[in-house]
Design an enzyme around this catalytic site. Structure first.
Site: not given
Length: 449
Positions: A86, A89, A240, A426
């Site tokens: 996603d 990572d 999430y 990120e």
């Protein structure tokens, strides 16, 4: 991926699902410069190849990546190879992957006819890389696989996906335990993708739709958030989680099209600074801003919604009544373009927040694969903690993740290009996905003013 506010639309999966199965900014910025929206479109799609997990094809264009996650699913004796990481990572979170897929497919549905043929094909390839994986997650009766990889262990390491030796924990929800949010967003993703593939691969489109219906039934029959399950919570939260959003959307089938229209109109009015109902926060430079990190997810998604709704209004010769102001389609498009131009460089930093676009873009993004030497340049294994030297380095990332859009500047428009500041540096798939449709529109309409 570190804790951040979840993608804007993750709490409305069934609203998207219903719309897809039953289809029916006034701030001064840095002086606008010329933008090559076509170039940005190509790069925004290319980014997804850098996020791939699984066996990479021979036509892989981001050459510093290699195969990874080839044993994913072994804990359940099933194949969960593929899909996307996603963010920066090496975890495959099902919730944001499904949302990403929904937005990529919606981009093709709404704006695919504006894309050059080669970029439309690239977008369809990006969608299918996700849907092939999502089909695996719903392949077993009364079970949905929602995640691969233990994020807490993964985040304690800084290593390439090709090297990862951390636990590839599989998180699954079995009926009658709830997973309305993930199952609902997966239903939306598969349904939207079925529409995107209907004209080019009707057999695959039918498979997607059939599985979308089954995913929706799981979501509707076993109500609750997937993070309510004890075996899921530690892996999903605080990354999430869905605390309540699934409840309102499960009741979406009771809404009429008129009530959807009224809700959409009301939301559009909140985005118009001159509207009496405006309550969106902006930076001094004019960027939509919401605290919590990965802020550009809000700017790209809202820009997408502005353009989509402008098209709907134009097709039906309507405007939006915002009380003290009437809003026409062109107003919504102008608002969207200001956000796009800000992201591409018309901002107080003079910086493109898309990596590889223009000559001035973030060099030290929070991304393992990008910041570590590639397996081609450094074929030797780099262990979990051995990557720390690269994380802490002040040098630019050796591998350019072309097309990646970072989290973006703070509320003061400042950006420090700091790899450790994951909230700003990120990139994520769900920042890029809606931007694909947005850039397709402006590539075809570059002179909109």
């Amino acid at each position: 991926m570190k804790p951040s506010s979840p993608p804007l639309l993750l709490h409305r999966p069934f609203l998207l699902f219903s719309l897809l199965i039953f289809p029916g900014f006034l701030f001064p910025l840095v002086q606008s410069s010329y933008h090559d929206y076509s170039d940005a479109l190509s790069k925004s799609i290319l980014f997804f190849e850098g996020q791939r997990s699984g066996f990479l094809p021979q036509n892989q264009r981001i050459g510093w990546r290699a195969n990874s996650g080839l044993s994913d699913g072994w804990m359940y004796n099933t194949d969960l190879v593929g899909g996307y990481y996603d963010a920066g990572d090496n975890v495959k979170f099902g919730f944001p992957m499904a949302f990403t897929t929904t937005m990529l497919a919606w981009s093709v549905i709404e704006f695919g006819d504006l894309m050059p043929p080669n970029e439309l094909r690239n977008a369809q390839v990006a969608i299918r890389w996700a849907t092939d994986y999502l089909l695996k997650t719903v392949s077993q009766p009364n079970r949905i696989f929602v995640q691969v990889g233990d994020p807490n262990i993964d985040h304690s390491c800084w290593e390439r996906p090709e090297d990862m030796d951390t636990a590839r924990t599989v998180y699954a929800v079995d009926a009658p335990n709830p997973a309305s949010d993930v199952a609902g967003e997966t239903a939306a993703a598969l349904a939207a993708s079925s529409m995107a593939f209907r004209s080019v691969d009707p057999g695959y489109a039918e498979t997607l739709l059939r599985n979308a219906v089954q995913a929706f039934k799981f979501a509707d029959n076993f109500r609750g958030a997937y993070s309510d399950n004890a075996n899921i919570r530690d892996g999903a939260c605080p990354f999430y989680c869905d605390f309540s959003g699934y409840q309102e959307v499960l009741e979406g089938n009771m809404y009429t099209l008129q009530s959807y229209k009224a809700s959409a109109d009301s939301f559009m009015c909140t985005l118009i600074p001159d509207s009496s109902s405006s309550h969106i926060e902006y930076t001094p430079g004019g960027l939509i801003y919401k605290p919590g990190g990965s802020n550009l997810q809000h700017a790209t998604t809202i820009s997408f919604l502005l353009l989509v709704y402008a098209n709907y209004l134009e097709r039906t010769s309507q405007t939006v009544n915002c009380g003290n102001v009437m809003v026409a389609p062109m107003t919504l498009r102008t608002q969207a373009k200001k956000q796009v131009n800000y992201i591409l460089g018309d901002n107080p930093m003079g910086l493109s927040y898309m990596v590889g676009y223009s000559n001035y873009f973030p060099q030290r993004i929070h991304h393992r694969g990008s910041s570590l030497p590639s397996v081609k340049d450094h074929p030797g294994f780099i262990a979990c903690k051995e990557g720390s030297i690269y994380f802490n380095s002040t040098n630019p990332n050796p591998n350019v993740l072309v097309g990646a859009i970072v989290g973006g500047p703070g509320e003061d428009d400042a950006y420090g290009d700091d790899r450790a500041d994951f909230r700003k540096s990120e990139p994520t798939t769900y920042i890029n996905a809606p931007f694909v449709g947005v850039l397709a529109y402006f590539a075809a309409n570059p002179n909109l003013s």
